[in-house]
Design an enzyme around this catalytic site. Structure first.
Site, PDB file in Angstrom:
ATOM      1  N   ILE A  42       0.867  -1.180   0.000  1.00 36.32           N
ATOM      2  CA  ILE A  42       0.000   0.000   0.000  1.00 36.32           C
ATOM      3  C   ILE A  42       0.903   1.229   0.000  1.00 36.32           C
ATOM      4  CG2 ILE A  42      -1.746   1.312   1.247  1.00 36.32           C
ATOM      5  CD1 ILE A  42      -2.802  -1.290   2.382  1.00 36.32           C
ATOM      6  N   LEU A  76       2.986   3.103  -3.363  1.00 37.51           N
ATOM      7  CA  LEU A  76       4.136   2.806  -4.228  1.00 37.51           C
ATOM      8  C   LEU A  76       4.926   4.083  -4.505  1.00 37.51           C
ATOM      9  CD1 LEU A  76       5.133   0.105  -5.618  1.00 37.51           C
ATOM     10  CD2 LEU A  76       4.425   1.195  -7.749  1.00 37.51           C
ATOM     11  N   GLY A  77       5.455   4.670  -3.422  1.00 35.72           N
ATOM     12  CA  GLY A  77       6.392   5.775  -3.579  1.00 35.72           C
ATOM     13  C   GLY A  77       7.799   5.228  -3.726  1.00 35.72           C
ATOM     14  N   ARG A  78       8.776   6.004  -3.314  1.00 38.12           N
ATOM     15  CA  ARG A  78      10.170   5.567  -3.439  1.00 38.12           C
ATOM     16  C   ARG A  78      10.425   4.309  -2.630  1.00 38.12           C
ATOM     17  NH1 ARG A  78       9.708  10.984  -3.273  1.00 38.12           N
ATOM     18  NH2 ARG A  78      10.892  12.274  -4.747  1.00 38.12           N
ATOM     19  N   CYS A 134       2.632   3.922   2.978  1.00 40.88           N
ATOM     20  CA  CYS A 134       1.978   5.174   2.584  1.00 40.88           C
ATOM     21  C   CYS A 134       2.193   6.249   3.636  1.00 40.88           C
ATOM     22  CB  CYS A 134       0.478   4.944   2.387  1.00 40.88           C
ATOM     23  SG  CYS A 134      -0.324   4.187   3.822  1.00 40.88           S
ATOM     24  N   LEU A 144       0.884   9.203   6.205  1.00 43.30           N
ATOM     25  CA  LEU A 144      -0.291   9.360   7.050  1.00 43.30           C
ATOM     26  C   LEU A 144      -1.023  10.628   6.650  1.00 43.30           C
ATOM     27  CD1 LEU A 144      -1.995   8.466   9.480  1.00 43.30           C
ATOM     28  CD2 LEU A 144      -0.477   9.849  10.925  1.00 43.30           C
ATOM     29  N   ALA A 165       5.548   2.546   7.883  1.00 42.78           N
ATOM     30  CA  ALA A 165       5.030   3.845   7.437  1.00 42.78           C
ATOM     31  C   ALA A 165       4.705   4.717   8.641  1.00 42.78           C
ATOM     32  CB  ALA A 165       3.805   3.629   6.544  1.00 42.78           C
ATOM     33  N   ARG A 166       3.470   4.680   9.097  1.00 42.28           N
ATOM     34  CA  ARG A 166       3.031   5.397  10.291  1.00 42.28           C
ATOM     35  C   ARG A 166       2.080   4.499  11.059  1.00 42.28           C
ATOM     36  NH1 ARG A 166       6.697   8.280   9.479  1.00 42.28           N
ATOM     37  NH2 ARG A 166       6.773  10.575   9.428  1.00 42.28           N
ATOM     38  N   ASP A 226       7.535  -1.259  12.809  1.00 40.14           N
ATOM     39  CA  ASP A 226       8.550  -0.263  13.135  1.00 40.14           C
ATOM     40  C   ASP A 226       7.894   1.000  13.675  1.00 40.14           C
ATOM     41  OD1 ASP A 226      11.333   0.686  13.130  1.00 40.14           O
ATOM     42  OD2 ASP A 226      10.632   2.107  11.604  1.00 40.14           O
ATOM     43  N   GLU A 249       4.053   7.321  19.769  1.00 41.17           N
ATOM     44  CA  GLU A 249       5.489   7.104  19.900  1.00 41.17           C
ATOM     45  C   GLU A 249       6.128   8.237  20.700  1.00 41.17           C
ATOM     46  OE1 GLU A 249       5.926   4.962  15.509  1.00 41.17           O
ATOM     47  OE2 GLU A 249       7.014   6.816  15.944  1.00 41.17           O
ATOM     48  N   HIS A 303      10.849   2.709  15.487  1.00 40.32           N
ATOM     49  CA  HIS A 303      10.851   3.722  14.422  1.00 40.32           C
ATOM     50  C   HIS A 303      12.283   4.036  13.987  1.00 40.32           C
ATOM     51  CE1 HIS A 303       8.207   7.148  12.647  1.00 40.32           C
ATOM     52  NE2 HIS A 303       9.165   6.804  11.803  1.00 40.32           N
TER      53      HIS A 303
END
Length: 338
Positions: free
Chosen positions: A153, A155-157, A210, A212, A238-239, A263, A268, A297
């Site tokens: 979920i 598809l960025g870098r 993705c 947030l 991600a988040r 992670d 947090e 993280h």
């Protein structure tokens, strides 16, 4: 007159790296305060640029910066920034999207391998005072990788880098990202799901990559987890707030989700009262043996990545102050400042 730039947080005790890049172009003030509200009012009043790492920037915080034209988030995500207020006030917001791409993709792949190949499970079982028998363990966690489908979920870098790693291990890769142009799937040799349910139904391994946002907050809850194939595993680099951690606990207790690698978590660092899943993890409850990995993280971290984020953030600030912005996530309107 040179623009003034404020760092509310020192990323390293030696600030020479940032200073060497910034001081030819701006007056720089390095600080180390818990909150933006703790900064000297005079610094805020004169600041043209602000760089933030862990700090949140609220509307009230923006009120303290009447001259602010550029905000650089030292990292990829910008959910800590009140983006609506920044847009309203014509403040250019930039990020650093390319500092830890390989590290996070490697971390996600490492979590997948640790769970799907039973590395964590056997590690846990063999190190007790009464080690488990020197035998295989029959469990839905462990499976052949090339019969698995990895659902990504976002598809960025990072998602793209993970896709390439997963392909090398023989996984089928399917992604869901409505903002990625048509044809990217063909160029990468992967598959595209046009709707989230289509992805979830085939994902033996689900990776969250993705940002947030209002759109993605709580995207993966009980209904979505129920759509995964039984025995699926989930990795989140991600988040934390993208997934409902209570729903994840319920799905793992029921055996529908076999394992998870996190992670990131919703709050947090974790504070009391802890989510049930984290409490069970800390108390080493038997039902979680080998099924859950939690890292604090740190997927982004390596010494080179840490240097990259500092250098790239400073360079991004200089570029924006000089009128050639890069990594823009929220452009200032033409009538606004900057």
């Amino acid at each position: 007159m040179m623009p003034r730039v404020v760092y509310p947080e020192i990323l390293d005790s030696d600030t020479a790296l940032e200073a060497d890049i910034l001081t030819p172009h701006a007056q720089v003030s390095f600080n180390d305060v818990p909150l933006i509200a703790d900064l000297d009012p005079a610094l805020c009043r004169d600041a043209d640029g602000l760089l933030v790492f862990r700090h949140h920037v609220t509307r009230a915080d923006f009120d303290r910066f009447p001259k602010l034209s550029v905000l650089v988030r030292i990292g990829v995500g910008y959910d800590r920034i009140d983006m609506a207020t920044a847009a309203e006030r014509g403040i250019l917001v930039c990020n650093v999207p390319d500092y830890g791409t390989t590290e996070i993709a490697d971390h996600a792949m490492g979590l997948i391998l640790s769970l799907r190949r039973g590395l964590l499970l056997h590690h846990d079982l063999q190190r007790g005072t009464s080690p488990a028998p020197w035998l295989l363990v029959e469990t839905p966690l462990i499976d052949r990788l090339n019969v698995q489908t990895l659902g990504i979920i976002g598809l960025g870098r990072i998602g793209t880098a993970l896709a390439m790693r997963a392909k090398a291990f023989g996984l089928r890769v399917v992604f869901y990202d409505p903002y990625v142009p048509n044809g990217v799937d063909l160029a990468l040799g992967i598959e595209r799901a046009r709707a989230l349910p289509d992805l979830l139904r085939v994902a033996n391994v689900l990776s969250l990559n993705c940002l947030l946002s209002d759109e993605t907050r709580g995207m993966i809850g009980a209904a979505e987890l129920a759509q995964l194939p039984r025995g699926a595993i989930i990795v989140n680099t991600a988040r934390g707030a993208v997934m409902d951690i209570e729903a994840l606990e319920a799905a793992m207790r029921a055996g529908h989700v076999a394992g998870a690698g996190l992670d990131v978590i919703p709050v947090e660092p974790p504070v009391e009262p802890l989510p049930g899943l984290l409490r069970a993890y800390r108390e080493c409850e038997d039902w979680l043996t080998g099924r859950l990995i939690v890292t604090p993280h740190v997927a982004y971290y390596s010494a080179p990545a840490n240097r990259d984020i500092r250098v790239k953030a400073a360079e991004t600030m200089v570029a924006a102050l000089q009128g050639r912005p890069q990594n823009v996530v929220l452009p200032a309107p033409r009538h606004g400042r900057g």
